[in-house]
Design a protein around this motif. Structure first.
Motif, PDB file in Angstrom:
ATOM      1  N   LEU A 203       0.669  -1.141  -0.133  1.00 36.67           N
ATOM      2  CA  LEU A 203       0.079   0.010  -0.148  1.00 36.67           C
ATOM      3  C   LEU A 203       0.893   1.210   0.092  1.00 36.67           C
ATOM      4  O   LEU A 203       0.274   2.287  -0.077  1.00 36.67           O
ATOM      5  N   GLN A 204       2.158   1.086   0.276  1.00 34.86           N
ATOM      6  CA  GLN A 204       2.996   2.155   0.063  1.00 34.86           C
ATOM      7  C   GLN A 204       2.995   3.281   1.232  1.00 34.86           C
ATOM      8  O   GLN A 204       4.053   3.894   1.404  1.00 34.86           O
ATOM      9  N   SER A 205       1.958   3.316   2.089  1.00 35.33           N
ATOM     10  CA  SER A 205       1.961   4.343   3.042  1.00 35.33           C
ATOM     11  C   SER A 205       1.259   3.786   4.153  1.00 35.33           C
ATOM     12  O   SER A 205       0.245   3.341   3.901  1.00 35.33           O
ATOM     13  N   SER A 206       1.659   4.277   5.417  1.00 36.51           N
ATOM     14  CA  SER A 206       1.048   3.789   6.467  1.00 36.51           C
ATOM     15  C   SER A 206      -0.566   4.383   6.716  1.00 36.51           C
ATOM     16  O   SER A 206      -1.458   3.746   7.200  1.00 36.51           O
ATOM     17  N   ALA A 207      -0.710   5.467   6.101  1.00 35.31           N
ATOM     18  CA  ALA A 207      -2.087   6.158   5.982  1.00 35.31           C
ATOM     19  C   ALA A 207      -2.784   5.333   5.354  1.00 35.31           C
ATOM     20  O   ALA A 207      -4.110   5.087   5.809  1.00 35.31           O
ATOM     21  N   LYS A 208      -2.508   4.955   4.080  1.00 31.95           N
ATOM     22  CA  LYS A 208      -3.316   4.179   3.199  1.00 31.95           C
ATOM     23  C   LYS A 208      -3.625   2.711   3.931  1.00 31.95           C
ATOM     24  O   LYS A 208      -4.625   2.255   3.743  1.00 31.95           O
ATOM     25  N   ALA A 209      -2.681   2.053   4.423  1.00 37.45           N
ATOM     26  CA  ALA A 209      -2.695   0.798   5.119  1.00 37.45           C
ATOM     27  C   ALA A 209      -3.775   1.041   6.303  1.00 37.45           C
ATOM     28  O   ALA A 209      -4.446   0.262   6.435  1.00 37.45           O
ATOM     29  N   LYS A 210      -3.631   1.942   6.999  1.00 37.84           N
ATOM     30  CA  LYS A 210      -4.397   2.291   8.190  1.00 37.84           C
ATOM     31  C   LYS A 210      -5.805   2.269   7.735  1.00 37.84           C
ATOM     32  O   LYS A 210      -6.833   1.815   8.225  1.00 37.84           O
ATOM     33  N   GLU A 211      -6.120   3.035   6.713  1.00 41.06           N
ATOM     34  CA  GLU A 211      -7.398   3.446   6.148  1.00 41.06           C
ATOM     35  C   GLU A 211      -8.236   2.028   5.598  1.00 41.06           C
ATOM     36  O   GLU A 211      -9.218   1.977   5.878  1.00 41.06           O
ATOM     37  N   THR A 212      -7.344   1.236   4.995  1.00 39.22           N
ATOM     38  CA  THR A 212      -7.739   0.159   4.359  1.00 39.22           C
ATOM     39  C   THR A 212      -8.078  -0.899   5.518  1.00 39.22           C
ATOM     40  O   THR A 212      -9.332  -1.620   5.464  1.00 39.22           O
ATOM     41  N   ILE A 213      -7.321  -1.124   6.404  1.00 36.94           N
ATOM     42  CA  ILE A 213      -7.371  -2.083   7.475  1.00 36.94           C
ATOM     43  C   ILE A 213      -8.456  -1.646   8.522  1.00 36.94           C
ATOM     44  O   ILE A 213      -9.533  -2.391   8.950  1.00 36.94           O
ATOM     45  N   GLU A 214      -8.808  -0.177   8.638  1.00 37.65           N
ATOM     46  CA  GLU A 214      -9.897   0.233   9.580  1.00 37.65           C
ATOM     47  C   GLU A 214     -11.195   0.000   8.783  1.00 37.65           C
ATOM     48  O   GLU A 214     -12.164  -0.290   9.289  1.00 37.65           O
ATOM     49  N   ALA A 215     -11.286  -0.181   7.427  1.00 42.92           N
ATOM     50  CA  ALA A 215     -12.423  -0.438   6.556  1.00 42.92           C
ATOM     51  C   ALA A 215     -12.782  -2.155   6.877  1.00 42.92           C
ATOM     52  O   ALA A 215     -14.037  -2.334   6.547  1.00 42.92           O
ATOM     53  N   LEU A 216     -11.977  -2.719   7.134  1.00 41.40           N
ATOM     54  CA  LEU A 216     -12.225  -4.237   7.196  1.00 41.40           C
ATOM     55  C   LEU A 216     -12.636  -4.547   8.696  1.00 41.40           C
ATOM     56  O   LEU A 216     -12.991  -5.583   9.126  1.00 41.40           O
ATOM     57  N   ARG A 217     -12.242  -3.476   9.773  1.00 43.31           N
ATOM     58  CA  ARG A 217     -12.514  -3.678  11.111  1.00 43.31           C
ATOM     59  C   ARG A 217     -13.976  -4.211  11.418  1.00 43.31           C
ATOM     60  O   ARG A 217     -14.114  -5.077  11.983  1.00 43.31           O
ATOM     61  N   ASP A 218     -14.844  -3.738  10.818  1.00 44.41           N
ATOM     62  CA  ASP A 218     -16.365  -4.044  10.830  1.00 44.41           C
ATOM     63  C   ASP A 218     -17.010  -4.935   9.861  1.00 44.41           C
ATOM     64  O   ASP A 218     -18.034  -5.061  10.132  1.00 44.41           O
ATOM     65  N   THR A 219     -15.945  -5.740   9.122  1.00 45.06           N
ATOM     66  CA  THR A 219     -16.503  -6.445   8.178  1.00 45.06           C
ATOM     67  C   THR A 219     -15.695  -7.834   8.434  1.00 45.06           C
ATOM     68  O   THR A 219     -16.163  -8.726   9.151  1.00 45.06           O
ATOM     69  N   ALA A 220     -14.488  -7.859   7.737  1.00 46.16           N
ATOM     70  CA  ALA A 220     -14.000  -9.234   7.981  1.00 46.16           C
ATOM     71  C   ALA A 220     -13.535  -9.527   9.186  1.00 46.16           C
ATOM     72  O   ALA A 220     -13.370 -10.610   9.550  1.00 46.16           O
ATOM     73  N   PHE A 221     -12.947  -8.591   9.778  1.00 36.72           N
ATOM     74  CA  PHE A 221     -12.512  -8.763  11.133  1.00 36.72           C
ATOM     75  C   PHE A 221     -13.553  -9.195  12.211  1.00 36.72           C
ATOM     76  O   PHE A 221     -13.182  -9.701  13.176  1.00 36.72           O
ATOM     77  N   THR A 222     -14.888  -9.162  12.028  1.00 33.64           N
ATOM     78  CA  THR A 222     -15.848  -9.595  12.891  1.00 33.64           C
ATOM     79  C   THR A 222     -16.391 -10.828  12.371  1.00 33.64           C
ATOM     80  O   THR A 222     -17.448 -11.224  13.038  1.00 33.64           O
ATOM     81  N   VAL A 223     -16.053 -11.386  11.363  1.00 32.03           N
ATOM     82  CA  VAL A 223     -16.541 -12.795  10.936  1.00 32.03           C
ATOM     83  C   VAL A 223     -16.429 -13.884  12.068  1.00 32.03           C
ATOM     84  O   VAL A 223     -15.134 -13.891  12.300  1.00 32.03           O
ATOM     85  N   ALA A 224     -17.201 -14.297  12.638  1.00 30.19           N
ATOM     86  CA  ALA A 224     -17.243 -15.573  13.463  1.00 30.19           C
ATOM     87  C   ALA A 224     -16.364 -16.740  12.794  1.00 30.19           C
ATOM     88  O   ALA A 224     -16.785 -16.976  11.637  1.00 30.19           O
ATOM     89  N   GLY A 225     -15.554 -17.299  13.708  1.00 29.30           N
ATOM     90  CA  GLY A 225     -15.111 -18.481  12.812  1.00 29.30           C
ATOM     91  C   GLY A 225     -13.772 -18.233  12.193  1.00 29.30           C
ATOM     92  O   GLY A 225     -13.324 -19.263  11.496  1.00 29.30           O
TER      93      GLY A 225
END
Length: 429
Positions: A203-225
């Motif tokens: 992603l080349q920048s920590s800002a972009k990486a942070k933004e992308t991972i934040e977007a997954l916090r409430d989706t992929a990161f909350t999938v049970a199992g």
């Protein structure tokens, strides 16, 4: 001449990441502490484990060995949580949106469960783990089939008619996978499919990486199992972990450094033992030769293995009979390699380039704002030198920040070879 003709089953100097299998276990060296840390974080916490370190130090290998151990523990003891490595790791780039990432994630989790059917434990009320034929059919067809009846055999199905609309497909397919995961892993302590997001530095920048991972916090990161592991080069993971939105979600990074230089001989020996088909099998590169390369690259196993393979390829091209290899072949080859590397680069050095080069080789990982520690008062002057070094292939920007002065750089294998040559020349004088 080739590795096979010399009595080896495969290239012993492959620099690919160790795989999550018995062979990977045989080849891993000096990483027991890091592997144990990662295994413990996956087993005992709902937080996402993270790893960071320079390119080539073996971060992905550590993850794979940890995943293999988790799987083996699950198979040896039914009281242990069942952790199943996802069939592939994930990468995020600037072009891939959150929905596209989720599509890939759900598909790979579904394929992992289908392929691991014989390992899955039966949920309560089942004599064996359910195998979802409807999901297999979906994977094989671009059109959703008529999901009627009980998708998971326990009232968890959904009905529908064939529909090629992307939105409908996503909702139905994701719902089926969510239900399947909840059935197989009803609680966090039951385990789950372990997914890895690797190479966050893409992603080349920590800002972009942070933004992308934040977007997954409430989706992929909350999938049970599902359990997650994040991995990236120096700086990027800490940048992500500093996000206030991710507070409490991520473990502090496990820092992965270079291997200790004294284990170079063990790396070589394990490669030989694992890949040779008989005791008589011999390589053109000796243990001492490999240690020389390992020391030159300061314990970076990927760089050392790559250079070892380059020497063997050169020998295979030059000599037909191993017994006819001159005793000084390695020394002659290495000297020519280092001299060529020096001549290609040093001729372009000017002004204070040599002074800057010596400084960055001591730092290894740095930002332009570190210039005062290296004897430079002018950030702009130092940044211009780094731009030239990047053109020469001496440094690689691993993390672009908001300003050029904060860009994180690493020295390249070419720099390490150049430094080794300069030091060896000084020793001779």
């Amino acid at each position: 001449m080739s590795y096979r003709s010399l009595g080896f089953s495969a290239d012993p100097f492959s620099n690919k990441a160790l795989q999550a299998d018995e062979e990977g276990e045989k080849l891993v060296v000096d990483r027991e502490a890091e592997v144990k840390k990662l295994v413990r974080r996956v087993q005992e916490s709902d937080k996402v484990p993270t790893l960071e370190g320079p390119n080539g130090v073996g971060k992905t290998s550590i993850i794979n060995i940890a995943l293999h151990r988790l799987l083996m523990q699950s198979q040896r003891d039914e009281n242990e949580p069942m952790f199943i490595p996802c069939r592939c790791s994930f990468q995020i780039n600037k072009e891939k949106g959150a929905e596209e990432f989720l599509d890939e994630f759900y598909l790979q989790v579904a394929l992992t469960l289908v392929e691991s059917a014989n390992m899955l434990r039966p949920p309560p009320g089942y004599t064996k783990a359910p195998i979802e034929t409807s999901i297999k059919n979906y994977i094989q067809s671009p059109i959703i089939r008529n999901y009627t009846g009980s998708i998971l055999g326990n009232g968890l199905g959904y009905g529908g008619t064939p529909n090629s609309g992307k939105g409908w497909e996503r909702v139905g397919f994701r719902a089926a996978i969510d239900g399947w995961l909840k059935l197989l892993f009803p609680k966090s302590e039951a385990g789950g499919v372990v997914c890895v997001i690797d190479n966050l530095e893409i992603l080349q920048s920590s800002a972009k990486a942070k933004e992308t991972i934040e977007a997954l916090r409430d989706t992929a990161f909350t999938v049970a199992g599902v359990k997650w592991i994040l991995c990236g080069s120096s700086g990027v993971v800490r940048g992500v972990a500093s996000s206030t939105r991710l507070a409490g979600w991520l473990h502090k990074p496990i820092n992965i450094g270079e291997l200790r230089e004294e284990v170079g001989g063990e790396v070589y020996e394990k490669r030989v033992e694992t890949f040779r088909k008989n005791e008589q099998a011999t390589l053109p590169l000796t243990r001492d030769n490999f240690i020389t390369l390992f020391d030159m690259f300061k314990g970076n196993s990927r760089f050392a293995l790559d250079e070892a393979g380059a020497f063997c390829t050169w020998i295979f091209d030059e000599v037909d009979d191993l017994s006819k290899i001159p005793d000084d072949s390695f020394e002659r080859w290495l000297r020519e390699e280092l001299e060529t590397n020096y001549d290609e680069i040093f001729v372009f050095f000017r002004d204070r380039d040599e002074e800057a080069f010596k400084g960055i080789c001591q730092q290894e990982i740095f930002v332009p704002n570190d210039c005062s520690e290296l004897g430079f008062d002018d950030v702009a002057e130092f940044t211009a030198i780094l731009d030239r070094f990047q053109n020469y292939g001496l440094v690689t920007p691993t993390l672009d920040q908001n300003t050029p002065e904060d860009t994180v750089y690493e020295i390249s294998p070419k720099s390490l070879k150049l430094q080794y040559f300069i030091d060896s020349q000084a020793d001779r004088e």
